[in-house]
Design a protein around this motif. Structure first.
Motif, mmCIF file in Angstrom:
data_model
loop_
_atom_site.group_PDB
_atom_site.id
_atom_site.type_symbol
_atom_site.label_atom_id
_atom_site.label_comp_id
_atom_site.label_asym_id
_atom_site.label_seq_id
_atom_site.Cartn_x
_atom_site.Cartn_y
_atom_site.Cartn_z
ATOM 1 N N UNK A 151 0.904 -1.359 0.081
ATOM 2 C CA UNK A 151 0.015 0.071 -0.124
ATOM 3 C C UNK A 151 0.843 1.221 0.158
ATOM 4 N N UNK A 152 1.998 1.299 0.744
ATOM 5 C CA UNK A 152 2.980 2.456 0.804
ATOM 6 C C UNK A 152 3.441 2.554 -0.706
ATOM 7 N N UNK A 153 3.884 1.494 -1.136
ATOM 8 C CA UNK A 153 4.553 1.659 -2.535
ATOM 9 C C UNK A 153 3.385 2.187 -3.478
ATOM 10 N N UNK A 154 2.242 1.748 -3.503
ATOM 11 C CA UNK A 154 1.317 2.080 -4.382
ATOM 12 C C UNK A 154 0.818 3.774 -4.101
ATOM 13 N N UNK A 155 1.175 4.243 -2.984
ATOM 14 C CA UNK A 155 0.741 5.585 -2.562
ATOM 15 C C UNK A 155 1.941 6.544 -2.842
ATOM 16 N N UNK A 156 3.139 5.658 -3.455
ATOM 17 C CA UNK A 156 4.193 6.508 -4.101
ATOM 18 C C UNK A 156 5.368 6.899 -2.958
ATOM 19 N N UNK A 157 5.177 6.181 -1.612
ATOM 20 C CA UNK A 157 6.057 6.704 -0.463
ATOM 21 C C UNK A 157 7.442 5.959 -0.939
ATOM 22 N N UNK A 158 7.622 5.073 -1.790
ATOM 23 C CA UNK A 158 8.995 4.218 -1.762
ATOM 24 C C UNK A 158 8.432 3.398 -3.291
ATOM 25 N N UNK A 159 9.465 3.166 -4.059
ATOM 26 C CA UNK A 159 9.180 2.288 -5.072
ATOM 27 C C UNK A 159 9.561 0.828 -5.115
ATOM 28 N N UNK A 160 10.623 0.327 -4.121
ATOM 29 C CA UNK A 160 10.446 -0.932 -3.789
ATOM 30 C C UNK A 160 11.161 -1.162 -2.162
ATOM 31 N N UNK A 161 10.659 -2.129 -1.587
ATOM 32 C CA UNK A 161 11.414 -2.315 -0.383
ATOM 33 C C UNK A 161 11.682 -3.820 -0.036
ATOM 34 N N UNK A 306 26.863 -1.314 -0.815
ATOM 35 C CA UNK A 306 26.153 -1.696 0.256
ATOM 36 C C UNK A 306 25.269 -0.556 0.878
ATOM 37 N N UNK A 307 23.723 -0.687 1.070
ATOM 38 C CA UNK A 307 22.920 -1.784 0.596
ATOM 39 C C UNK A 307 22.572 -1.560 -0.679
ATOM 40 N N UNK A 308 22.451 -2.656 -1.577
ATOM 41 C CA UNK A 308 22.010 -2.225 -2.934
ATOM 42 C C UNK A 308 20.511 -2.511 -2.922
ATOM 43 N N UNK A 309 19.928 -2.216 -4.075
ATOM 44 C CA UNK A 309 18.333 -2.319 -4.160
ATOM 45 C C UNK A 309 17.934 -3.888 -4.042
ATOM 46 N N UNK A 310 18.963 -4.827 -4.275
ATOM 47 C CA UNK A 310 18.367 -5.994 -4.190
ATOM 48 C C UNK A 310 17.968 -6.691 -2.833
ATOM 49 N N UNK A 311 18.754 -5.856 -1.862
ATOM 50 C CA UNK A 311 18.384 -6.199 -0.401
ATOM 51 C C UNK A 311 17.914 -5.288 0.597
ATOM 52 N N UNK A 312 17.597 -4.106 -0.073
ATOM 53 C CA UNK A 312 17.167 -2.836 0.747
ATOM 54 C C UNK A 312 15.910 -2.432 0.094
ATOM 55 N N UNK A 313 16.147 -1.651 -1.098
ATOM 56 C CA UNK A 313 15.055 -1.154 -1.837
ATOM 57 C C UNK A 313 15.333 0.269 -2.501
ATOM 58 N N UNK A 314 14.222 0.870 -2.864
ATOM 59 C CA UNK A 314 14.626 2.100 -4.012
ATOM 60 C C UNK A 314 13.595 3.061 -3.507
ATOM 61 N N UNK A 315 13.661 4.329 -2.998
ATOM 62 C CA UNK A 315 15.343 4.988 -2.842
ATOM 63 C C UNK A 315 15.867 4.379 -1.481
ATOM 64 N N UNK A 316 17.146 4.149 -1.421
ATOM 65 C CA UNK A 316 17.580 3.401 -0.594
ATOM 66 C C UNK A 316 17.364 3.950 0.905
ATOM 67 N N UNK A 317 17.495 5.184 1.219
ATOM 68 C CA UNK A 317 17.362 5.947 2.447
ATOM 69 C C UNK A 317 15.963 5.700 3.093
ATOM 70 N N UNK A 318 15.117 5.964 2.320
ATOM 71 C CA UNK A 318 13.697 5.523 2.405
ATOM 72 C C UNK A 318 13.264 4.209 2.739
ATOM 73 N N UNK A 319 13.748 3.335 2.112
ATOM 74 C CA UNK A 319 13.610 1.808 2.107
ATOM 75 C C UNK A 319 14.205 1.272 3.343
ATOM 76 N N UNK A 320 15.385 1.758 3.707
ATOM 77 C CA UNK A 320 16.083 1.284 4.795
ATOM 78 C C UNK A 320 15.519 1.795 6.155
ATOM 79 N N UNK A 321 14.640 2.850 5.951
ATOM 80 C CA UNK A 321 13.953 3.241 7.393
ATOM 81 C C UNK A 321 12.657 2.516 7.507
ATOM 82 N N UNK A 322 12.213 2.028 6.389
ATOM 83 C CA UNK A 322 10.918 1.282 6.325
ATOM 84 C C UNK A 322 11.102 -0.001 6.871
ATOM 85 N N UNK A 323 12.425 -0.721 6.567
ATOM 86 C CA UNK A 323 12.718 -2.074 6.778
ATOM 87 C C UNK A 323 12.675 -1.962 8.494
#
Length: 401
Positions: A151-161, A306-323
């Motif tokens: 849902x967060x991705x569909x709202x545009x908050x992150x591309x991939x996590x 490190x960390x690449x999008x393969x294990x974190x996401x895109x954009x990296x800083x946003x994905x890392x905080x979401x994780x």
């Protein structure tokens, strides 16, 4: 020094402090320990290693061959800002290695080194009956977390996590990491089997390798489960045609290619991925190659990638905080760089996947991890099923099934 072919390298792993990085019968094992550096930074580890090497008197019969002199094994946290654990470099006392038909031994000593080969060890004993239980979140709870991420991705908050979950293994007998290494090198020959400190597994993904002025990286993202005796050609066609998996893979390739760009004078990034077949899953894979600029060490490149999008996401800083917010667990060394660096700066750093961490307080327990890349088209129930497939290497290694 150069030595005759030593046979299976894992036979030299001694109880206690031992390290390994093996693939297709080649690789490096370390016995004992002469130095250790704990840190929360890949860059700090690179500085420490350079200083350590500068203080050594190093003689080798195989100049210019990566890994043949002094080296350090390392395992690094996925996210030092959200972990209670520390990353570590370990310098073994004895190193035995083999690559492309050439074998060697290195001994690091404060006194007079001798040429005696380390003793072969008795085969390790299995852990007996093993029970696996959900740990931080149950499968159902984790499925809800994935739905929240979609849902967060569909709202545009992150591309991939990339979200992971853990299970706890409890064994009847103490878990010997050498038993796990032996199982993994035989079952998953195309993966990089690693053992550093308490981190052990068999990774299909190479974050970066540097050798002979070249850098290479194997990027994996996009997965399909491989049922027993399944027709892999049909599965590969499905995977190659999955827009969800192709989109996930594109993010991962772009992140690695951009990270390598500043370190290389030229790069080859294939236009399309190929399908990598493993016993438990098939992955979309891309091998990136670059010509290194002078002075680039493998640890410095690993720190950049490190960390690449393969294990974190895109954009990296946003994905890392979401994780950190959604998973509810400390990943520790899971999905961090694991591998080795030699005295010239060359080395191999895989991503610590398909593995786990042995407990520091209970030798009967370890924590296993598996994760999935989440994009807008992800189906939460399918992602749970994918984690079950990714737990398979360690479950098989523990049980000997």
């Amino acid at each position: 020094m150069s030595i005759p072919d030593p046979g299976n390298l894992e036979r030299f792993l001694a109880p206690g402090r031992a390290s390994a990085f093996l693939r297709r019968g080649d690789g490096i094992v370390g016995i004992g320990e002469v130095a250790r550096f704990s840190t929360d930074s890949l860059d700090a580890a690179d500085v420490w290693w350079n200083q350590f090497v500068a203080d050594l008197e190093n003689e080798t019969e195989l100049p210019g061959v990566s890994g043949t002199g002094p080296l350090a094994f390392g395992t690094f946290c996925f996210d030092a800002d959200h972990s209670e654990q520390q990353s570590v470099l370990v310098v073994p006392e004895v190193i035995v290695g083999r690559r492309r038909g050439q074998a060697w031994m290195t001994r690091i000593s404060q006194g007079d080194a001798n040429d005696r080969m380390p003793a072969l060890q008795a085969p390790p004993v299995g852990p007996g009956r093993v029970e696996l239980q959900d740990s931080t979140l149950s499968a159902q709870e984790w499925e809800q977390v994935v739905a929240q991420a979609v849902e967060m991705i569909r709202r545009g908050e992150v591309d991939k996590v990339v979200l992971a979950r853990d299970v706890r293994a409890r064994a009847e007998q103490p878990i010997d990491p050498r038993w796990l290494v032996n199982q993994l090198v035989n079952r998953y020959r195309d993966c990089w089997t690693y053992l550093v400190d308490r981190t052990v597994g068999a990774s299909p993904e190479m974050l970066v390798r540097t050798e002979g002025g070249l850098a290479t990286s194997r990027v994996l993202a996009g997965t399909i489960r491989r049922p027993y005796a399944a027709d892999t050609s049909e599965l590969a066609t499905i995977l190659n045609g999955s827009m969800k998996d192709l989109r996930e893979h594109e993010y991962a390739v772009e992140s690695v290619a951009c990270g390598l760009e500043d370190w290389c004078t030229g790069m080859n990034v294939p236009d399309a991925p190929y399908v990598l077949e493993l016993p438990n899953v098939l992955h979309l894979a891309t091998d990136i190659t670059g010509v290194l600029r002078p002075g680039a060490s493998s640890l410095a490149l690993a720190a950049t990638l490190h960390p690449s999008a393969a294990v974190c996401g895109t954009p990296t800083p946003v994905a890392r905080e979401l994780i950190a917010a959604l998973e509810g667990m400390d990943r520790g060394h899971y999905a961090g760089p694991v591998g080795w660096i030699d005295s010239s700066g060359d080395g191999e750093w895989a991503i610590a996947l398909r593995g786990g961490q042995l407990s520091a307080v209970d030798e009967h327990e370890m924590q296993l991890f598996a994760g999935c890349g989440i994009v807008r088209d992800s189906v939460p129930a399918d992602e749970v099923a994918e984690t079950l497939a990714k737990f398979a290497p360690m479950r098989q290694a523990l049980t000997g099934e």
